[in-house]
Write a protein that holds these residues in place. Structure first.
Motif, PDB file in Angstrom:
ATOM      1  N   THR A  13     -20.320   1.042  60.399  1.00 38.79           N
ATOM      2  CA  THR A  13     -21.543   1.083  61.213  1.00 38.79           C
ATOM      3  C   THR A  13     -21.405   0.366  62.547  1.00 38.79           C
ATOM      4  O   THR A  13     -22.314   0.418  63.364  1.00 38.79           O
ATOM      5  N   ASN A  14     -20.271  -0.329  62.755  1.00 36.39           N
ATOM      6  CA  ASN A  14     -20.056  -1.135  63.959  1.00 36.39           C
ATOM      7  C   ASN A  14     -21.170  -2.163  64.148  1.00 36.39           C
ATOM      8  O   ASN A  14     -21.728  -2.306  65.241  1.00 36.39           O
ATOM      9  N   GLU A  21     -23.127 -12.393  50.540  1.00 35.80           N
ATOM     10  CA  GLU A  21     -22.439 -12.368  49.256  1.00 35.80           C
ATOM     11  C   GLU A  21     -21.186 -11.504  49.335  1.00 35.80           C
ATOM     12  O   GLU A  21     -21.199 -10.437  49.945  1.00 35.80           O
ATOM     13  N   LEU A  22     -20.095 -11.979  48.753  1.00 37.64           N
ATOM     14  CA  LEU A  22     -18.881 -11.176  48.581  1.00 37.64           C
ATOM     15  C   LEU A  22     -18.839 -10.718  47.142  1.00 37.64           C
ATOM     16  O   LEU A  22     -19.024 -11.519  46.222  1.00 37.64           O
ATOM     17  N   ILE A  23     -18.580  -9.443  46.943  1.00 40.86           N
ATOM     18  CA  ILE A  23     -18.588  -8.883  45.597  1.00 40.86           C
ATOM     19  C   ILE A  23     -17.259  -8.190  45.347  1.00 40.86           C
ATOM     20  O   ILE A  23     -16.852  -7.316  46.103  1.00 40.86           O
ATOM     21  N   SER A  33     -16.529  -5.636  48.253  1.00 32.53           N
ATOM     22  CA  SER A  33     -17.574  -5.295  49.211  1.00 32.53           C
ATOM     23  C   SER A  33     -18.223  -6.568  49.707  1.00 32.53           C
ATOM     24  O   SER A  33     -18.061  -7.643  49.128  1.00 32.53           O
ATOM     25  N   VAL A  34     -18.966  -6.419  50.781  1.00 33.82           N
ATOM     26  CA  VAL A  34     -19.673  -7.548  51.354  1.00 33.82           C
ATOM     27  C   VAL A  34     -21.123  -7.141  51.575  1.00 33.82           C
ATOM     28  O   VAL A  34     -21.411  -6.025  51.994  1.00 33.82           O
ATOM     29  N   CYS A  47     -24.524  -3.129  52.726  1.00 27.61           N
ATOM     30  CA  CYS A  47     -23.369  -3.360  51.871  1.00 27.61           C
ATOM     31  C   CYS A  47     -22.229  -2.514  52.424  1.00 27.61           C
ATOM     32  O   CYS A  47     -22.430  -1.355  52.759  1.00 27.61           O
ATOM     33  N   SER A  48     -21.051  -3.111  52.555  1.00 31.50           N
ATOM     34  CA  SER A  48     -19.929  -2.397  53.150  1.00 31.50           C
ATOM     35  C   SER A  48     -18.655  -2.622  52.344  1.00 31.50           C
ATOM     36  O   SER A  48     -18.435  -3.704  51.807  1.00 31.50           O
ATOM     37  N   TYR A  49     -17.823  -1.585  52.282  1.00 33.21           N
ATOM     38  CA  TYR A  49     -16.495  -1.692  51.672  1.00 33.21           C
ATOM     39  C   TYR A  49     -15.404  -1.739  52.746  1.00 33.21           C
ATOM     40  O   TYR A  49     -14.257  -1.987  52.450  1.00 33.21           O
ATOM     41  N   ASP A  50     -15.766  -1.451  53.988  1.00 29.69           N
ATOM     42  CA  ASP A  50     -14.800  -1.402  55.082  1.00 29.69           C
ATOM     43  C   ASP A  50     -15.223  -2.426  56.135  1.00 29.69           C
ATOM     44  O   ASP A  50     -16.027  -2.129  57.010  1.00 29.69           O
ATOM     45  N   PHE A  51     -14.695  -3.642  56.018  1.00 33.63           N
ATOM     46  CA  PHE A  51     -15.178  -4.731  56.848  1.00 33.63           C
ATOM     47  C   PHE A  51     -14.056  -5.699  57.209  1.00 33.63           C
ATOM     48  O   PHE A  51     -12.995  -5.694  56.605  1.00 33.63           O
ATOM     49  N   VAL A  52     -14.328  -6.527  58.200  1.00 38.17           N
ATOM     50  CA  VAL A  52     -13.433  -7.610  58.590  1.00 38.17           C
ATOM     51  C   VAL A  52     -14.226  -8.906  58.449  1.00 38.17           C
ATOM     52  O   VAL A  52     -15.306  -9.034  59.027  1.00 38.17           O
ATOM     53  N   LEU A  53     -13.693  -9.840  57.665  1.00 34.00           N
ATOM     54  CA  LEU A  53     -14.335 -11.144  57.498  1.00 34.00           C
ATOM     55  C   LEU A  53     -13.880 -12.099  58.585  1.00 34.00           C
ATOM     56  O   LEU A  53     -12.706 -12.112  58.952  1.00 34.00           O
TER      57      LEU A  53
END
Length: 131
Positions: A13-14, A21-23, A33-34, A47-53
């Protein structure tokens, strides 16, 4: 002791948000996911599965704004450059401008710099040498 917290850049989603929460899901694909807050009011969640922490450094800039990994800092008086906040695996936060210019410990410069953006929402700030 410093506060441990993260924010996340959702690649789908940019959007940037504070991590709630991290899951970790134990499935065939083993996905993490985050859950992050995606608005200023703190009421919208994604909620996202494609992310940068990006981890909070525990430091604040000269304006009291929290500094995270991936932030872009500027110090117009001393360096006239912008810097990216990076983590060194040996255990220290640094700032670096991407050139041959030497890195500085973040703790050495955080009180004289200010957060002007981050590498995901404002990558053009690193392309400009004069700030």
């Amino acid at each position: 002791m410093r506060e441990i917290k993260f924010r996340a850049w959702d690649k789908t989603t940019n959007k940037m948000g504070e991590v709630e929460e991290l899951i970790s899901l134990v499935t065939k694909e083993y996905k993490t996911s985050v859950l992050y807050c995606d608005d200023e009011s703190g009421t919208g969640y994604e909620c996202s599965y494609d992310f940068v922490l990006m981890q909070y450094t525990g430091l604040k800039d000269r304006n009291g704004r929290e500094i995270y990994e991936g932030d872009i800092l500027a110090n117009k008086k001393a360096f006239n450059r912008s810097f990216k906040v990076i983590w060194n695996p040996d255990g220290a936060w640094f700032v670096h401008d991407g050139d041959d210019w030497p890195c500085y410990y973040l703790r050495q410069v955080n009180k004289s710099t200010e957060v002007i953006g981050n590498v995901f929402e404002h990558p053009e700030l690193l392309e400009v040498k004069k700030v």
